[in-house]
Scaffold this active site. Sequence first.
Site, PDB file in Angstrom:
ATOM      1  N   TYR A  28       6.634   5.328   6.994  1.00 23.02           N
ATOM      2  CA  TYR A  28       5.323   5.981   7.066  1.00 23.02           C
ATOM      3  C   TYR A  28       5.383   7.338   7.778  1.00 23.02           C
ATOM      4  O   TYR A  28       4.422   8.107   7.749  1.00 23.02           O
ATOM      5  CB  TYR A  28       4.288   5.085   7.772  1.00 23.02           C
ATOM      6  CG  TYR A  28       4.145   3.692   7.188  1.00 23.02           C
ATOM      7  CD1 TYR A  28       4.518   3.420   5.872  1.00 23.02           C
ATOM      8  CD2 TYR A  28       3.633   2.642   7.955  1.00 23.02           C
ATOM      9  CE1 TYR A  28       4.412   2.132   5.356  1.00 23.02           C
ATOM     10  CE2 TYR A  28       3.511   1.362   7.435  1.00 23.02           C
ATOM     11  CZ  TYR A  28       3.913   1.120   6.138  1.00 23.02           C
ATOM     12  OH  TYR A  28       3.795  -0.149   5.630  1.00 23.02           O
TER      13      TYR A  28
ATOM     14  N   HIS B 175      12.307  -3.331   5.626  1.00 21.09           N
ATOM     15  CA  HIS B 175      11.134  -2.961   4.823  1.00 21.09           C
ATOM     16  C   HIS B 175      11.248  -3.420   3.355  1.00 21.09           C
ATOM     17  O   HIS B 175      10.301  -3.951   2.800  1.00 21.09           O
ATOM     18  CB  HIS B 175      10.922  -1.441   4.881  1.00 21.09           C
ATOM     19  CG  HIS B 175       9.512  -1.025   4.596  1.00 21.09           C
ATOM     20  ND1 HIS B 175       8.888  -0.005   5.261  1.00 21.09           N
ATOM     21  CD2 HIS B 175       8.584  -1.497   3.724  1.00 21.09           C
ATOM     22  CE1 HIS B 175       7.655   0.136   4.809  1.00 21.09           C
ATOM     23  NE2 HIS B 175       7.453  -0.765   3.871  1.00 21.09           N
TER      24      HIS B 175
HETATM   25  N1  LIG Z   1       5.492  -3.814   3.685  1.00 20.85           N
HETATM   26  C1  LIG Z   1       5.105  -3.005   2.733  1.00 20.85           C
HETATM   27  O1  LIG Z   1       5.855  -2.674   1.817  1.00 20.85           O
HETATM   28  C2  LIG Z   1       3.686  -2.479   2.747  1.00 20.85           C
HETATM   29  C3  LIG Z   1       3.174  -1.824   1.617  1.00 20.85           C
HETATM   30  C4  LIG Z   1       1.857  -1.369   1.648  1.00 20.85           C
HETATM   31  C5  LIG Z   1       1.087  -1.543   2.783  1.00 20.85           C
HETATM   32  N2  LIG Z   1       1.625  -2.163   3.894  1.00 20.85           N
HETATM   33  C6  LIG Z   1       0.831  -2.302   5.134  1.00 20.85           C
HETATM   34  O2  LIG Z   1      -0.430  -2.890   4.869  1.00 20.85           O
HETATM   35  C7  LIG Z   1      -1.467  -2.045   5.391  1.00 20.85           C
HETATM   36  C8  LIG Z   1      -2.776  -2.254   4.671  1.00 20.85           C
HETATM   37  O3  LIG Z   1      -2.593  -2.020   3.287  1.00 20.85           O
HETATM   38  P1  LIG Z   1      -3.779  -1.892   2.248  1.00 20.85           P
HETATM   39  O4  LIG Z   1      -4.435  -0.576   2.373  1.00 20.85           O
HETATM   40  O5  LIG Z   1      -3.259  -2.231   0.923  1.00 20.85           O
HETATM   41  O6  LIG Z   1      -4.793  -3.031   2.774  1.00 20.85           O
HETATM   42  P2  LIG Z   1      -5.985  -3.821   2.100  1.00 20.85           P
HETATM   43  O7  LIG Z   1      -6.473  -4.729   3.157  1.00 20.85           O
HETATM   44  O8  LIG Z   1      -5.648  -4.433   0.787  1.00 20.85           O
HETATM   45  O9  LIG Z   1      -7.059  -2.699   1.766  1.00 20.85           O
HETATM   46  C9  LIG Z   1      -7.747  -1.974   2.759  1.00 20.85           C
HETATM   47  C10 LIG Z   1      -8.802  -1.171   2.038  1.00 20.85           C
HETATM   48  O10 LIG Z   1      -9.760  -2.054   1.494  1.00 20.85           O
HETATM   49  C11 LIG Z   1     -11.012  -1.417   1.520  1.00 20.85           C
HETATM   50  N3  LIG Z   1     -12.068  -2.443   1.687  1.00 20.85           N
HETATM   51  C12 LIG Z   1     -12.158  -3.373   2.665  1.00 20.85           C
HETATM   52  N4  LIG Z   1     -13.247  -4.137   2.525  1.00 20.85           N
HETATM   53  C13 LIG Z   1     -13.896  -3.645   1.448  1.00 20.85           C
HETATM   54  C14 LIG Z   1     -15.117  -4.009   0.789  1.00 20.85           C
HETATM   55  N5  LIG Z   1     -15.880  -5.011   1.229  1.00 20.85           N
HETATM   56  N6  LIG Z   1     -15.462  -3.284  -0.307  1.00 20.85           N
HETATM   57  C15 LIG Z   1     -14.682  -2.268  -0.749  1.00 20.85           C
HETATM   58  N7  LIG Z   1     -13.521  -1.873  -0.168  1.00 20.85           N
HETATM   59  C16 LIG Z   1     -13.143  -2.561   0.904  1.00 20.85           C
HETATM   60  C17 LIG Z   1     -10.986  -0.506   2.733  1.00 20.85           C
HETATM   61  O11 LIG Z   1     -11.725   0.624   2.373  1.00 20.85           O
HETATM   62  P3  LIG Z   1     -12.326   1.668   3.440  1.00 20.85           P
HETATM   63  O12 LIG Z   1     -11.160   2.545   3.803  1.00 20.85           O
HETATM   64  O13 LIG Z   1     -13.374   2.335   2.651  1.00 20.85           O
HETATM   65  O14 LIG Z   1     -12.824   0.884   4.598  1.00 20.85           O
HETATM   66  C18 LIG Z   1      -9.504  -0.218   2.949  1.00 20.85           C
HETATM   67  O15 LIG Z   1      -9.161   1.105   2.579  1.00 20.85           O
HETATM   68  C19 LIG Z   1      -0.857  -0.652   5.307  1.00 20.85           C
HETATM   69  O16 LIG Z   1      -1.487   0.292   6.109  1.00 20.85           O
HETATM   70  C20 LIG Z   1       0.561  -0.947   5.765  1.00 20.85           C
HETATM   71  O17 LIG Z   1       0.613  -1.052   7.170  1.00 20.85           O
HETATM   72  C21 LIG Z   1       2.904  -2.633   3.876  1.00 20.85           C
END
Ligand SMILES: NC(=O)c1ccc[n+]([C@@H]2O[C@H](COP(=O)([O-])OP(=O)(O)OC[C@H]3O[C@@H](n4cnc5c(N)ncnc54)[C@H](OP(=O)(O)O)[C@@H]3O)[C@@H](O)[C@H]2O)c1
Length: 283
Positions: free
Chosen positions: A49, A104
Site C-alpha cells: 500500500y 501478502h
Molecule cells: N490482502 C489483500 O490482498 C487485500 C486486498 C484488498 C483489500 N484488503 C484490505 O481490506 C481493506 C478493506 O477493503 P474493501 O474496501 O474491499 O472493504 P469492504 O468492507 O468490502 O468495502 C468498504 C466499502 O464499502 C462501502 N460501504 C459500506 N457500507 C455500505 C453501505 N451500507 N452501502 C454502500 N456502501 C457501503 C464503504 O463506502 P464509503 O467509503 O462510502 O463508506 C467502503 O468504501 C483494505 O483497505 C485493505 O486493508 C486486503
Amino acid sequence: MATIALNNNNKIPWIGFGTGTALFKKDANEATTLAIKSGFIHLDGAQMYQNEDSLGKAISQFPRESLFVTTKLNTLKPGETVKESLLGSLERLGLDYVDLWLIHRPESFPGKLKDVWKGFEEVYQEGLTKNIGVSNFDVKHLKELIDGASVMPQINQVGPFNPASIRFHAGLYHQLKPLLEFQKQYGIRVESYGGLTPIRNATEEPLNGALRTISESLSKRYGAPVNDGQVLLKWLQAKDVIIITTSFKEFRLKEYLQAFNIPALTEEEIKAIDDVSAPTAGL
Ligand SMILES: NC(=O)c1ccc[n+]([C@@H]2O[C@H](COP(=O)([O-])OP(=O)(O)OC[C@H]3O[C@@H](n4cnc5c(N)ncnc54)[C@H](OP(=O)(O)O)[C@@H]3O)[C@@H](O)[C@H]2O)c1
C-alpha cells in the site's frame, strides 16, 4: 472490543480498519486517526500500500498496547531476508513489533513458500511479530507452506479480488467451503477483506434481495434501523470470520462497529445468504 482467539492462544479484535483499496499509495494518517477515534483498534496495513509511514504517524498518537497492527510482506529483493524486510516495515511504522505479519500473495514467491515461511517463523520466535499468517492462499498454497512448518499460520486473509479465485464474501461462500474446511483442521482463522462487495456490485442483485428482507426483520428485532452492509457484517460474524473493512466516513465507521451489538442472524437468515451463493443460484 470483542476479540477472537487464534491457534496460539493470542487474540485478535473482531473487526479491523484497512489502509489499502481507497488509501492505496495515499497518506493514511487522517483516515486512520478518524478510525481509531471512532473506536477501531485493529489496523490492517501492507508494504504494497506504500503508506506504512503515514499509518505509523496515526499510530504514534495512541498508546501502542491499545492497538493491533498488521502489515504484509510484498516481495523480497534479491538477497533480502524476511527479517530485513520486516525491520524495514517496523521502521516505517515507527514500531518495535507488529501484531500480525502476513505473506501478502502466494504468487510473489513461486516454489519458495517454505523458505519464506521459515523466515516468518524466525521473526515470530524473536518477538518482532506476535502472530504470523498468509493472505490470498488457496488449499494448495497452504499445503505447500504447512508441510514441515514448525508454526502454523494463525490467519489467512482472503477476499474477492484475487485472480486465483480465493474469495470471501457472501456471494461466493460455496466456492470457499473447501478452503474453510481445510483451515479448520489446523485452526487457521479466516480474515475477510472486501466483505461488503455484494452491496457495491450491481451484478449481485439476487443477494441484495435477500439482504433487504433480512435487514427489515433484523431492524424490528433490534428496534433500530439495520442496513444491508450491517447484515453482511453479521453474516461474516456468524461464519466466525475476522472482518477487514474501510471508510473515510465517521458515520460508516460507527455503523460497522455498532454491527457487533445487533442481534445475531437466525439459522434461516444465514442459510438464505448461503443459498444465494450456491452454484445453482448462478453466481
Ligand atoms: N490482502 C489483500 O490482498 C487485500 C486486498 C484488498 C483489500 N484488503 C484490505 O481490506 C481493506 C478493506 O477493503 P474493501 O474496501 O474491499 O472493504 P469492504 O468492507 O468490502 O468495502 C468498504 C466499502 O464499502 C462501502 N460501504 C459500506 N457500507 C455500505 C453501505 N451500507 N452501502 C454502500 N456502501 C457501503 C464503504 O463506502 P464509503 O467509503 O462510502 O463508506 C467502503 O468504501 C483494505 O483497505 C485493505 O486493508 C486486503
